[in-house]
Enzyme design. Structure first.
Site, PDB file in Angstrom:
ATOM      1  N   CYS A 111     -64.559  25.822 -65.372  1.00  0.00           N
ATOM      2  CA  CYS A 111     -63.658  26.515 -66.241  1.00  0.00           C
ATOM      3  C   CYS A 111     -62.784  25.534 -66.982  1.00  0.00           C
ATOM      4  O   CYS A 111     -62.936  24.334 -66.811  1.00  0.00           O
ATOM      5  CB  CYS A 111     -62.758  27.402 -65.393  1.00  0.00           C
ATOM      6  SG  CYS A 111     -63.665  28.324 -64.150  1.00  0.00           S
ATOM      7  N   ARG A 130     -65.705  25.673 -72.187  1.00  0.00           N
ATOM      8  CA  ARG A 130     -65.955  25.471 -70.760  1.00  0.00           C
ATOM      9  C   ARG A 130     -66.248  26.784 -70.038  1.00  0.00           C
ATOM     10  O   ARG A 130     -66.399  26.810 -68.808  1.00  0.00           O
ATOM     11  CB  ARG A 130     -64.755  24.790 -70.115  1.00  0.00           C
ATOM     12  CG  ARG A 130     -64.404  23.462 -70.749  1.00  0.00           C
ATOM     13  CD  ARG A 130     -63.124  22.907 -70.200  1.00  0.00           C
ATOM     14  NE  ARG A 130     -63.290  22.328 -68.893  1.00  0.00           N
ATOM     15  CZ  ARG A 130     -63.557  21.046 -68.663  1.00  0.00           C
ATOM     16  NH1 ARG A 130     -63.666  20.216 -69.652  1.00  0.00           N
ATOM     17  NH2 ARG A 130     -63.693  20.590 -67.438  1.00  0.00           N
ATOM     18  N   TRP A 164     -65.835  30.368 -66.318  1.00  0.00           N
ATOM     19  CA  TRP A 164     -67.283  30.565 -66.252  1.00  0.00           C
ATOM     20  C   TRP A 164     -67.554  30.908 -64.796  1.00  0.00           C
ATOM     21  O   TRP A 164     -67.319  30.102 -63.894  1.00  0.00           O
ATOM     22  CB  TRP A 164     -68.027  29.298 -66.662  1.00  0.00           C
ATOM     23  CG  TRP A 164     -69.515  29.478 -66.692  1.00  0.00           C
ATOM     24  CD1 TRP A 164     -70.242  30.071 -67.681  1.00  0.00           C
ATOM     25  CD2 TRP A 164     -70.463  29.061 -65.708  1.00  0.00           C
ATOM     26  NE1 TRP A 164     -71.579  30.059 -67.369  1.00  0.00           N
ATOM     27  CE2 TRP A 164     -71.748  29.442 -66.162  1.00  0.00           C
ATOM     28  CE3 TRP A 164     -70.361  28.414 -64.481  1.00  0.00           C
ATOM     29  CZ2 TRP A 164     -72.917  29.195 -65.429  1.00  0.00           C
ATOM     30  CZ3 TRP A 164     -71.527  28.160 -63.755  1.00  0.00           C
ATOM     31  CH2 TRP A 164     -72.782  28.552 -64.233  1.00  0.00           C
ATOM     32  N   ASN A 190     -60.511  24.903 -61.489  1.00  0.00           N
ATOM     33  CA  ASN A 190     -61.829  24.557 -62.053  1.00  0.00           C
ATOM     34  C   ASN A 190     -62.593  23.853 -60.953  1.00  0.00           C
ATOM     35  O   ASN A 190     -62.063  22.945 -60.315  1.00  0.00           O
ATOM     36  CB  ASN A 190     -61.622  23.616 -63.251  1.00  0.00           C
ATOM     37  CG  ASN A 190     -62.915  22.975 -63.710  1.00  0.00           C
ATOM     38  OD1 ASN A 190     -63.961  23.605 -63.682  1.00  0.00           O
ATOM     39  ND2 ASN A 190     -62.850  21.735 -64.151  1.00  0.00           N
ATOM     40  N   GLY A 191     -63.834  24.276 -60.696  1.00  0.00           N
ATOM     41  CA  GLY A 191     -64.621  23.604 -59.657  1.00  0.00           C
ATOM     42  C   GLY A 191     -65.082  24.588 -58.605  1.00  0.00           C
ATOM     43  O   GLY A 191     -65.048  25.805 -58.813  1.00  0.00           O
ATOM     44  N   GLU A 248     -87.568  21.776 -75.580  1.00  0.00           N
ATOM     45  CA  GLU A 248     -86.324  22.018 -76.310  1.00  0.00           C
ATOM     46  C   GLU A 248     -86.404  23.330 -77.109  1.00  0.00           C
ATOM     47  O   GLU A 248     -85.460  24.126 -77.110  1.00  0.00           O
ATOM     48  CB  GLU A 248     -86.034  20.815 -77.225  1.00  0.00           C
ATOM     49  CG  GLU A 248     -84.820  20.920 -78.116  1.00  0.00           C
ATOM     50  CD  GLU A 248     -83.494  21.120 -77.380  1.00  0.00           C
ATOM     51  OE1 GLU A 248     -83.459  21.057 -76.142  1.00  0.00           O
ATOM     52  OE2 GLU A 248     -82.495  21.401 -78.062  1.00  0.00           O
ATOM     53  N   LYS A 266     -84.025  26.690 -76.597  1.00  0.00           N
ATOM     54  CA  LYS A 266     -83.253  27.337 -77.674  1.00  0.00           C
ATOM     55  C   LYS A 266     -83.514  28.847 -77.673  1.00  0.00           C
ATOM     56  O   LYS A 266     -82.602  29.641 -77.756  1.00  0.00           O
ATOM     57  CB  LYS A 266     -83.620  26.796 -79.063  1.00  0.00           C
ATOM     58  CG  LYS A 266     -83.432  25.343 -79.363  1.00  0.00           C
ATOM     59  CD  LYS A 266     -82.054  24.800 -79.303  1.00  0.00           C
ATOM     60  CE  LYS A 266     -81.631  24.414 -77.912  1.00  0.00           C
ATOM     61  NZ  LYS A 266     -80.651  23.373 -77.780  1.00  0.00           N
ATOM     62  N   GLU A 320     -82.064  30.661 -74.565  1.00  0.00           N
ATOM     63  CA  GLU A 320     -80.616  30.736 -74.415  1.00  0.00           C
ATOM     64  C   GLU A 320     -79.953  31.678 -75.416  1.00  0.00           C
ATOM     65  O   GLU A 320     -79.006  32.364 -75.063  1.00  0.00           O
ATOM     66  CB  GLU A 320     -80.052  29.330 -74.362  1.00  0.00           C
ATOM     67  CG  GLU A 320     -79.293  28.752 -75.441  1.00  0.00           C
ATOM     68  CD  GLU A 320     -78.937  27.275 -75.187  1.00  0.00           C
ATOM     69  OE1 GLU A 320     -77.903  27.049 -74.582  1.00  0.00           O
ATOM     70  OE2 GLU A 320     -79.665  26.372 -75.648  1.00  0.00           O
ATOM     71  N   HIS A 352    -104.344  24.962 -66.699  1.00  0.00           N
ATOM     72  CA  HIS A 352    -104.211  24.784 -65.250  1.00  0.00           C
ATOM     73  C   HIS A 352    -103.361  25.882 -64.619  1.00  0.00           C
ATOM     74  O   HIS A 352    -102.886  25.725 -63.492  1.00  0.00           O
ATOM     75  CB  HIS A 352    -103.625  23.397 -64.947  1.00  0.00           C
ATOM     76  CG  HIS A 352    -104.520  22.281 -65.403  1.00  0.00           C
ATOM     77  ND1 HIS A 352    -105.703  21.967 -64.758  1.00  0.00           N
ATOM     78  CD2 HIS A 352    -104.458  21.450 -66.471  1.00  0.00           C
ATOM     79  CE1 HIS A 352    -106.303  20.967 -65.398  1.00  0.00           C
ATOM     80  NE2 HIS A 352    -105.564  20.648 -66.457  1.00  0.00           N
ATOM     81  N   LYS A 402     -70.439  26.124 -73.017  1.00  0.00           N
ATOM     82  CA  LYS A 402     -70.834  24.945 -73.784  1.00  0.00           C
ATOM     83  C   LYS A 402     -70.900  23.726 -72.880  1.00  0.00           C
ATOM     84  O   LYS A 402     -71.779  22.892 -73.008  1.00  0.00           O
ATOM     85  CB  LYS A 402     -69.809  24.732 -74.915  1.00  0.00           C
ATOM     86  CG  LYS A 402     -70.101  23.529 -75.811  1.00  0.00           C
ATOM     87  CD  LYS A 402     -71.305  23.782 -76.681  1.00  0.00           C
ATOM     88  CE  LYS A 402     -71.713  22.591 -77.514  1.00  0.00           C
ATOM     89  NZ  LYS A 402     -73.154  22.645 -77.856  1.00  0.00           N
TER      90      LYS A 402
HETATM   91  C1  AGP Z   1     -78.296  23.303 -74.918  1.00  0.00           C
HETATM   92  O1  AGP Z   1     -78.537  24.176 -75.965  1.00  0.00           O
HETATM   93  C2  AGP Z   1     -77.497  23.782 -73.821  1.00  0.00           C
HETATM   94  N1  AGP Z   1     -76.458  24.637 -74.128  1.00  0.00           N
HETATM   95  C3  AGP Z   1     -77.371  22.914 -72.582  1.00  0.00           C
HETATM   96  O2  AGP Z   1     -78.653  22.759 -72.082  1.00  0.00           O
HETATM   97  C4  AGP Z   1     -76.694  21.539 -72.699  1.00  0.00           C
HETATM   98  O3  AGP Z   1     -77.498  20.671 -73.435  1.00  0.00           O
HETATM   99  C5  AGP Z   1     -76.449  20.992 -71.282  1.00  0.00           C
HETATM  100  O4  AGP Z   1     -75.596  21.850 -70.597  1.00  0.00           O
HETATM  101  C6  AGP Z   1     -75.908  19.594 -71.273  1.00  0.00           C
HETATM  102  O5  AGP Z   1     -74.677  19.507 -71.909  1.00  0.00           O
HETATM  103  P1  AGP Z   1     -74.082  18.118 -72.330  1.00  0.00           P
HETATM  104  O6  AGP Z   1     -74.994  17.518 -73.335  1.00  0.00           O
HETATM  105  O7  AGP Z   1     -72.739  18.427 -72.882  1.00  0.00           O
HETATM  106  O8  AGP Z   1     -74.022  17.274 -71.088  1.00  0.00           O
END
Ligand code: AGP
Length: 600
Positions: free
Chosen positions: A2, A27, A73, A99-100, A473, A477, A480, A496, A595
């Protein structure tokens, strides 16, 4: 995990806390809350499930001189108002934000329950505030300190008590917490991230693991866990960056996708011939026998591509690992190992703990990071900044292509240092911003295709060699932001097992740009087609054979294999964006995500 914020000073603490939470929402945004001490010496509290806007609708608190605030979060307990922070003790004298994770909260809670102390929430955090209340005998600092000795886990906390209307006690164990005292010594701010200190000029100190702070208006004292006073140096911080804007785009994600020609250029500029790595010398780099890239999510995917580039161009054994796995392996780390930690935010707990593990093994660590003043960049031996500007959308886009730029530059630099110049790679890299701009022109076409594919619930992305991490990747995207079940595979791996899932309702997006494996991907396309799966191909303009097999083809600029991930990635970002838009999803702040993930 958080964001924590606290304010003491002559301004309205409530207003400052709300501004701080806005900056910390990256966060987590499951719930928010604020607590302060009123002029009558009582704790005032307001918290609400949902984003900060929900809290603002509900807030009826009056002006406060001291307050703590939180954006959550969810880890322990559902996304509800009861589980939102701040948490109070039973007598409602103490408020705490956390936080934690407290790993031993169950036995601690059971002990407190046996003493008759009731719990309202499902959180581990409430245990801390109740423990503080249990050991409080008039000295808040002492009660917090006694409680810290009982806790297992990694955390940062801030605590207020109605009997101490002029102080906030803050403490940290392996979670970032910064404290800023403003010029003139009339205000003090506590924050999970110093970039949330707005406006004024701040003298900032960073709380280290095992330190406790007693913050008052314009002053702060630091203690160790025996309450011995510590002297700490402050750093000067001037934060006058205006809050990011969408600049006319409907979402930050689309704006950030369209920024990429310029952000790639910024990551490249001035670094074509040498990389400045501060604490890491050319001699250090030359003598490394292996490189480990570590990161999470998108940053891990950049690491995978980095390891391929280093292997091909600098001829160094290279490996990429998901950061959360590093400390549980038995990595063959030595002082000859270079660890490259990649993180947009520099605050990802998994990445930070992997960095600490690597350092404990004597490795030198290079950080690749976007956010200046982040925890990662303070802990590594050398850092390269992405210079991409703030990335607001939870879904990482421009940070990824900037990370790719930097790992490519690293491969070129190490190649040179080891006597294998890779000038053609550099020349091709310089053209990438223009070629990415070409891909962006395809947005209307990709939007039309996205409409056709937006009703599917499943998706595979397949590609070979450099296209494989690109597929991971692209799948990330899509998952998410549009909540579609998507997987990325090396195209040769489908047969496989995963191919068993394919039918007319399960489309495959094929990233065909890797020229070296052209014939092979054509065979894989045929195999997929034979199972009746709809095929969407992303192919370089000269790969005409694809057209006869694929149901839809998006033609992309042709580039050399090692740089093709830039091109295909941007097309994949647009596909995910337009599918999510079509489905009406919350694109910039998808459900269940944050984020920056600050718990392990
Ligand atoms: C990517 O779209 C994500 N939201 C997530 O995977 C992100 O890349 C990951 O949490 C790592 O974050 P950072 O690069 O800030 O360490």
């Amino acid at each position: 995990m958080c964001g924590i914020f606290g304010y003491l000073g002559q301004q309205d603490a409530l207003t400052l806390c709300l501004q701080g939470l806005e900056r910390l929402e990256y966060r987590g945004y499951d719930s928010t809350g604020v607590a302060g001490i009123t002029s009558k010496g009582k704790i005032a509290l307001c918290k609400e499930a949902g984003k900060l806007s929900e809290l603002k609708k509900k807030l009826k608190l009056k002006k406060l001189e001291i307050a703590i605030a939180h954006t959550r979060w969810a880890t322990h307990g559902k996304v509800t108002t009861v589980n939102a922070h701040p948490h109070l003790d039973t007598a409602k004298n103490i408020a705490l934000v956390h936080n934690g994770i407290i790993e031993n909260y169950i036995p601690l809670r059971d002990q407190l329950k046996k003493k008759g102390i009731p719990f309202l929430s499902e959180t581990d955090s409430e245990v801390i505030v109740q423990l503080i209340a249990d050991s409080y005998e008039g000295d808040l600092l002492k009660a917090v300190c006694q409680t810290l000795h009982l806790l297992k886990g990694a955390f940062a906390i801030a605590v207020i008590h109605s009997d101490h209307p002029d102080e906030i006690i803050a403490a940290s164990r392996e979670c970032p917490l910064s404290i800023g005292v403003a010029d003139g010594a009339t205000e003090t701010i506590i924050s999970s991230d110093p970039n949330a200190f707005l406006g004024a000029n701040w003298n900032v100190l960073f709380l280290r693991s095992g330190e406790i702070a007693r913050a008052k208006k314009g002053s702060v004292e630091i203690f160790d866990l025996d309450l011995k006073p510590l002297q700490k140096k402050t750093e000067r911080m001037i934060n006058d960056t205006p809050p990011p804007s969408k600049e006319g785009f409907p979402h930050f994600m689309l704006k950030e996708i369209f920024e990429q020609p310029s952000t790639i250029q910024k990551a490249l500029f001035g670094r074509e011939h040498a990389l400045e790595l501060k604490g890491l010398s050319d001699e250090d780099l030359k003598n490394k026998s292996q490189v480990w890239f570590i990161g999470c999510g998108t940053s891990y995917h950049a690491g995978l591509l980095g390891s391929m580039l280093l292997e091909e161009f600098a001829h160094i054994p290279s490996h990429a690992e998901i950061a959360s796995e590093v400390r549980y392996r038995v990595p063959i780390f030595s002082k000859d190992t270079l660890v490259v930690a990649i993180s947009q935010s520099g605050e990802t707990a998994d990445t930070l703990s992997a960095v600490r593990e690597a350092k404990a093994h004597g490795c030198q660590v290079l950080g690749i990071c976007n956010v200046t003043n982040s925890t990662l960049t303070r802990e590594v031996d050398g850092a390269i900044f992405l210079k991409a500007g703030p990335e607001v959308s939870v879904c990482s886009t421009k940070a990824f292509t900037s990370q790719l730029t930097v790992v490519t530059l690293l491969a070129i630099y190490l190649a040179r240092l080891r006597g294998n110049p890779a000038e053609p790679l550099l020349a091709a890299l310089k053209k990438i911003p223009e070629q990415v701009a070409e891909v962006l022109k395809l947005a209307p076409q990709i939007e039309q295709i996205a409409k056709k594919y937006s009703s599917y619930n499943n998706f595979f992305f397949m590609g070979r060699r450099y296209m494989w991490p690109t597929c991971l990747e692209a799948a990330l995207k899509l998952k998410e932001i549009s909540y579609v079940n998507a997987g990325g595979y090396p195209a040769g791996e489908l047969k496989h097992g995963p191919i068993a899932l394919l039918d007319a309702h399960f489309p495959v997006a094929a990233f065909c740009a890797n020229g070296q494996t052209r014939d092979k991907i054509l065979s894989n396309l045929m195999e997929v087609k034979a199972r009746g799966a709809p095929v969407l191909a992303f192919a370089p303009a000269d790969f005409y054979e694809v057209e006869a097999i694929a149901d839809h083809t998006i033609w992309l600029p042709a580039v050399i294999d090692p740089l093709a991930p830039f091109i295909s990635t941007v097309a994949g970002q647009l596909l995910a964006y337009f599918i999510a838009k079509q489905k009406g999803c919350n694109i910039d702040q998808p459900r269940n995500l944050a984020k920056s993930v600050t718990v392990e």
